[in-house]
Motif scaffolding. Structure first.
Motif, PDB file in Angstrom:
ATOM      1  N   LEU A 463      84.594  48.074  86.445  1.00 29.75           N
ATOM      2  CA  LEU A 463      83.405  48.084  87.301  1.00 29.75           C
ATOM      3  C   LEU A 463      82.218  48.733  86.613  1.00 29.75           C
ATOM      4  N   HIS A 464      82.473  49.823  85.871  1.00 32.19           N
ATOM      5  CA  HIS A 464      81.376  50.575  85.262  1.00 32.19           C
ATOM      6  C   HIS A 464      80.852  49.940  83.983  1.00 32.19           C
ATOM      7  N   GLN A 465      81.740  49.317  83.202  1.00 32.81           N
ATOM      8  CA  GLN A 465      81.348  48.966  81.848  1.00 32.81           C
ATOM      9  C   GLN A 465      81.602  47.511  81.455  1.00 32.81           C
ATOM     10  N   GLU A 466      82.313  46.753  82.255  1.00 31.46           N
ATOM     11  CA  GLU A 466      82.670  45.408  81.824  1.00 31.46           C
ATOM     12  C   GLU A 466      82.048  44.311  82.692  1.00 31.46           C
ATOM     13  N   CYS A 467      81.469  44.657  83.840  1.00 32.75           N
ATOM     14  CA  CYS A 467      80.758  43.670  84.643  1.00 32.75           C
ATOM     15  C   CYS A 467      79.340  43.507  84.093  1.00 32.75           C
ATOM     16  N   GLU A 468      78.737  42.331  84.356  1.00 35.28           N
ATOM     17  CA  GLU A 468      77.376  42.105  83.865  1.00 35.28           C
ATOM     18  C   GLU A 468      76.415  43.113  84.467  1.00 35.28           C
ATOM     19  N   GLN A 469      76.616  43.427  85.745  1.00 34.28           N
ATOM     20  CA  GLN A 469      75.904  44.541  86.366  1.00 34.28           C
ATOM     21  C   GLN A 469      76.899  45.628  86.711  1.00 34.28           C
ATOM     22  N   GLN A 470      76.508  46.865  86.489  1.00 38.05           N
ATOM     23  CA  GLN A 470      77.397  47.982  86.764  1.00 38.05           C
ATOM     24  C   GLN A 470      77.595  48.127  88.267  1.00 38.05           C
ATOM     25  N   VAL A 471      78.844  48.332  88.678  1.00 32.31           N
ATOM     26  CA  VAL A 471      79.171  48.524  90.092  1.00 32.31           C
ATOM     27  C   VAL A 471      79.537  49.989  90.306  1.00 32.31           C
ATOM     28  N   ILE A 472      78.765  50.679  91.146  1.00 33.54           N
ATOM     29  CA  ILE A 472      79.067  52.055  91.528  1.00 33.54           C
ATOM     30  C   ILE A 472      79.730  52.003  92.905  1.00 33.54           C
ATOM     31  N   HIS A 473      80.971  52.437  92.993  1.00 31.79           N
ATOM     32  CA  HIS A 473      81.745  52.275  94.227  1.00 31.79           C
ATOM     33  C   HIS A 473      81.269  53.213  95.331  1.00 31.79           C
ATOM     34  N   ARG A 474      81.048  54.468  95.018  1.00 28.30           N
ATOM     35  CA  ARG A 474      80.525  55.503  95.924  1.00 28.30           C
ATOM     36  C   ARG A 474      81.494  55.995  96.994  1.00 28.30           C
ATOM     37  N   ASP A 475      82.690  55.430  97.091  1.00 25.98           N
ATOM     38  CA  ASP A 475      83.621  55.902  98.123  1.00 25.98           C
ATOM     39  C   ASP A 475      85.059  55.846  97.619  1.00 25.98           C
ATOM     40  N   ILE A 476      85.267  56.358  96.418  1.00 29.00           N
ATOM     41  CA  ILE A 476      86.621  56.393  95.858  1.00 29.00           C
ATOM     42  C   ILE A 476      87.377  57.549  96.509  1.00 29.00           C
ATOM     43  N   LYS A 477      88.456  57.222  97.176  1.00 30.31           N
ATOM     44  CA  LYS A 477      89.307  58.214  97.826  1.00 30.31           C
ATOM     45  C   LYS A 477      90.676  57.590  98.031  1.00 30.31           C
ATOM     46  N   ALA A 478      91.646  58.430  98.359  1.00 34.09           N
ATOM     47  CA  ALA A 478      93.026  57.961  98.451  1.00 34.09           C
ATOM     48  C   ALA A 478      93.200  56.888  99.516  1.00 34.09           C
ATOM     49  N   SER A 479      92.446  56.964 100.604  1.00 37.74           N
ATOM     50  CA  SER A 479      92.607  55.974 101.678  1.00 37.74           C
ATOM     51  C   SER A 479      92.022  54.618 101.308  1.00 37.74           C
ATOM     52  N   ASN A 480      91.214  54.544 100.235  1.00 34.80           N
ATOM     53  CA  ASN A 480      90.655  53.271  99.777  1.00 34.80           C
ATOM     54  C   ASN A 480      91.424  52.699  98.592  1.00 34.80           C
ATOM     55  N   VAL A 481      92.498  53.364  98.210  1.00 38.47           N
ATOM     56  CA  VAL A 481      93.386  52.848  97.170  1.00 38.47           C
ATOM     57  C   VAL A 481      94.623  52.283  97.859  1.00 38.47           C
ATOM     58  N   MET A 482      94.772  50.953  97.820  1.00 42.25           N
ATOM     59  CA  MET A 482      95.904  50.293  98.458  1.00 42.25           C
ATOM     60  C   MET A 482      97.040  50.113  97.455  1.00 42.25           C
ATOM     61  N   LEU A 483      98.267  49.994  97.981  1.00 42.04           N
ATOM     62  CA  LEU A 483      99.451  49.852  97.133  1.00 42.04           C
ATOM     63  C   LEU A 483     100.142  48.539  97.449  1.00 42.04           C
ATOM     64  N   ASP A 484     100.365  47.716  96.412  1.00 41.88           N
ATOM     65  CA  ASP A 484     101.030  46.440  96.650  1.00 41.88           C
ATOM     66  C   ASP A 484     102.534  46.643  96.757  1.00 41.88           C
ATOM     67  N   VAL A 485     103.281  45.551  96.756  1.00 48.18           N
ATOM     68  CA  VAL A 485     104.724  45.638  96.986  1.00 48.18           C
ATOM     69  C   VAL A 485     105.427  46.461  95.910  1.00 48.18           C
TER      70      VAL A 485
END
Length: 682
Positions: A463-485
């Motif tokens: 998100l920070h360095q590889e997208c054409e425009q930088q994406v700043i998430h602004r809400d990184i926290k444990a509840s926004n990190v999902m876990l797959d199977v």
């Protein structure tokens, strides 16, 4: 007879004059058709849980409310109904000496407000105390001096306040509310006697003598229809509150009295009519009538045409806007129909709720035609909700990374704003990390935790360095990190994200995010950069390593402890490994754990200039580069003389920029390059 039945009878033809009664011998999936669950409440194994089932101290509140309001007052007879209710509950804790705060039965005209945790019993919202109107019987398990509690085991009557009118000690009857045993309560209010009685027993036999008796007239508080229900809360504890059965009945209304009718009068009340004057000429009367109709008729017809044209024009404009929205999508995910999403979520039923955020609710969706499962995010109908919807749809639509929650599609119909995502069967990181998963406790092993830290670093580098425009998430926290199977991390919730050109200066905005994860300079100036995301990431991986929340209450002294400060303190003593999650039982590589903890401190450095980029973080985690020197003493904060934001701008919940509140149409750029959407949503 079926082992589980719901007996429900509410007469609606004459609601003010009829008795109402319902019975839940236990609770099933069908029971949710007649109950509203708020907050952390849930249905499981025939029981209603009002607070989270966890093994580590936390804060939680929830309510279970009967879905139909009941009327207690008949204005014709000026009569207030009596009522009787009995229910079985239990209060227990998996951790000894970790109790508080209790539960309450209540009657309230409000069925939407989620109460605050702690001493507020999930009953009232601490930010709007003056607006809370209720009658409640509390079963309190913590002595709170703010509410003049007598002890940590009492029953009390509360009216519009958590300071009880009168209390009683159940221990005098051999009852400990915190025992974990099933306790049955009976609450009887006799309107004619103006008396409320509370009975309590460890058995199903109602005692002869009440535990609590209060002489009170409740009629002033029952003028309007009210919802009966239960609420509970805890703060810094593991106390669990369960409702096992419930019945409720109103009675005591007077029978319907016939109302007087203006045409049913006695002979003695007949009033003589004055003589009727007959017009001299009938033709004049007809001419006047014809003239009046000739004038008013066309005017009335014109008025109807104007109204019809106005309504038709509005409908046409609305249809045109929706079509414009759909036509202007250049690329992106598929469009879902509102009908399909409503069916898949059972009409957005509360039993399908996976979680709630600042801008909406996420539901689990079953698509019977394809047999697939998805997560549907339903945005709130506010301007902020629309802004968040547009931002999230625009930014995430064409992002592609294995550690992102993949967007399947969207829907804009019937005034609804809906996003459809891949369903993550293991839920969010915080629920698994703190044993809040509905499927029971799951302890993440060391390999899974290390993989989560690396995967999250990888997607942030993207998100920070590889997208054409930088994406700043602004809400990184444990509840926004999902876990797959397989417990691989997937970053989601881009509602607060911002796009920036690389190597451009950040723009100051109102602070958005969640306390405990916000970088100091972001709180001070509202400047969102990739380094503010790095700080939040550092806090998350310290959570993963330590199994502790960013801010939590110390059970020994009840003081709030900041995770970064706590880890840094033990690092300064040379004991940083002591911060490792005790539930791992030492089953981890000590050097890898030390590296993860030091990377966390490096990212959470108060000095933003000392924080590494996410590319460097990833290299450190996979041991491709050496760690920088982490100072033994946590660096102090230093700010320039620039004016900080006003205090009211420093918030813990997300807010959108002021400029967005004034704009109705935006051209949003995709991080993949080019214009993705040009949308205007009503």
């Amino acid at each position: 007879m079926r082992p589980l039945e719901l007996h429900l009878f509410v007469l609606t033809l004459f609601p003010l004059l009829a008795s109402s009664n319902f019975t839940f011998p236990s609770f099933t999936f069908l029971s949710l058709q007649n109950l509203t669950l708020l907050g952390d409440s849930y249905l499981r194994d025939g029981l209603i849980g009002l607070t989270r089932a966890i093994s580590v101290p936390s804060s939680s509140s929830g309510s279970a409310i009967f879905a139909t309001p009941l009327s207690f007052f008949d204005p014709d007879s000026n009569t207030t109904a009596s009522f009787s209710t009995h229910f079985t509950f239990s209060i227990k804790s998996p951790s000894p000496n970790s109790y508080g705060d209790g539960l309450a039965f209540f009657l309230s005209s409000d069925n939407q407000t989620l109460g605050s945790p702690g001493g507020f019993l999930g009953l009232v919202n601490s930010s709007r105390l003056t607006k809370n109107r209720f009658v409640a019987v509390e079963f309190d398990t913590r002595q709170d001096p703010h509410f003049a509690d007598p002890n940590n085991n009492h029953v009390g009557l509360d009216i519009d306040s958590l300071e009880s009118i009168k209390t009683a000690d159940p221990s005098l009857s051999g009852i400990d509310l915190k025992s974990g045993n099933s306790i049955t309560a009976w609450i009887d209010y006799e309107s004619d006697q103006r008396s409320l009685l509370v009975f309590l027993s460890n058995t199903n036999q109602k005692p002869v003598e009440p535990l609590l008796s209060v002489d009170i007239d409740l009629s002033p508080y029952l003028k309007d229809p009210v919802y009966p229900g239960f609420s509970a809360s805890m703060e810094g504890s593991t106390e669990l509150h369960l409702i096992k059965s419930w019945s409720f009945e109103t009675f005591g209304f007077l029978p319907i009295r016939p109302r007087s009718h203006p045409h049913n009068v006695s002979d003695s009340s007949v009033i003589g009519r004055p003589p009727i004057s007959v017009p001299q000429s009938g033709s004049k009367h007809h001419k006047r009538l014809a003239l009046g109709l000739g004038i008013t008729g066309p005017a009335f017809f014109c008025a109807i045409l104007i109204v019809f044209g106005y309504v038709t024009l509005r409908k046409w404009k609305k249809i045109k806007k929706v079509k414009s929205f759909k036509a202007e999508i250049v690329t992106g995910p598929r469009e879902f129909s509102y009908k399909d999403l409503k069916i898949a979520t059972r009409g957005f039923h509360s039993s399908r709720v996976l979680g709630n955020g600042a801008f909406g609710t996420v539901y689990k969706a079953y698509f019977t035609t394809s047999g697939s499962v998805a997560a549907v995010k339903r945005s709130k109908h506010s301007h902020e909700g629309k802004s968040e919807f547009m931002a999230e749809l625009t930014i995430i639509a064409c992002l592609r990374h294995k550690n992102l929650v993949q967007l399947q599609g969207w829907c804009v119909e019937k005034g609804e704003l809906l996003l459809v995502y891949d369903y993550m069967p293991n839920g969010s990181l915080d629920k698994v990390l703190y044993n809040e998963s509905p499927d029971g406790p799951t302890i993440l092993n060391w390999t899974q935790r290390k993989n989560i830290a690396i995967g999250l670093a990888s997607v942030l580098r993207y998100l920070h360095q590889e997208c054409e425009q930088q994406v700043i998430h602004r809400d990184i926290k444990a509840s926004n990190v999902m876990l797959d199977v397989n417990f691989n991390p997937r970053l989601g919730d881009f509602g607060l994200a911002r796009l920036m050109d690389h190597d451009k200066s950040p723009v100051s905005t109102l602070t958005a995010g969640t306390m405990g994860y916000l970088a100091p300079e972001y709180l001070q100036y509202g400047m969102a950069t990739e380094k503010t995301d790095v700080f939040s990431y550092g806090v998350v991986i310290l959570e993963v390593a330590c199994g502790r929340r960013p801010i939590e209450r110390d059970p020994s002294n009840q003081k709030m402890v900041n995770l970064v400060d706590w880890v840094w303190g033990l690092h300064s003593e040379g004991n940083i490994i002591d911060t490792a999650d005790k539930r791992l039982n030492g089953e981890f590589d000590v050097e890898e754990m030390r590296r993860l903890l030091l990377v966390g401190l490096c990212c959470a450095n108060p000095d933003s200039s000392m924080r590494p980029s996410m590319r460097r973080v990833l290299q450190m985690l996979v041991n491709e580069t050496d760690l920088p020197v982490i100072p033994r003493v946590k660096p102090g904060l230093s700010f320039s003389n620039s004016l900080p934001l006003a205090l009211e701008d420093i918030v813990s919940e997300s807010e959108e920029d002021k400029e967005e509140d004034e704009e109705e149409e935006e051209d949003l750029k995709s991080p993949c390059g080019g214009i993705l959407f040009q949308i205007k949503v009503d």
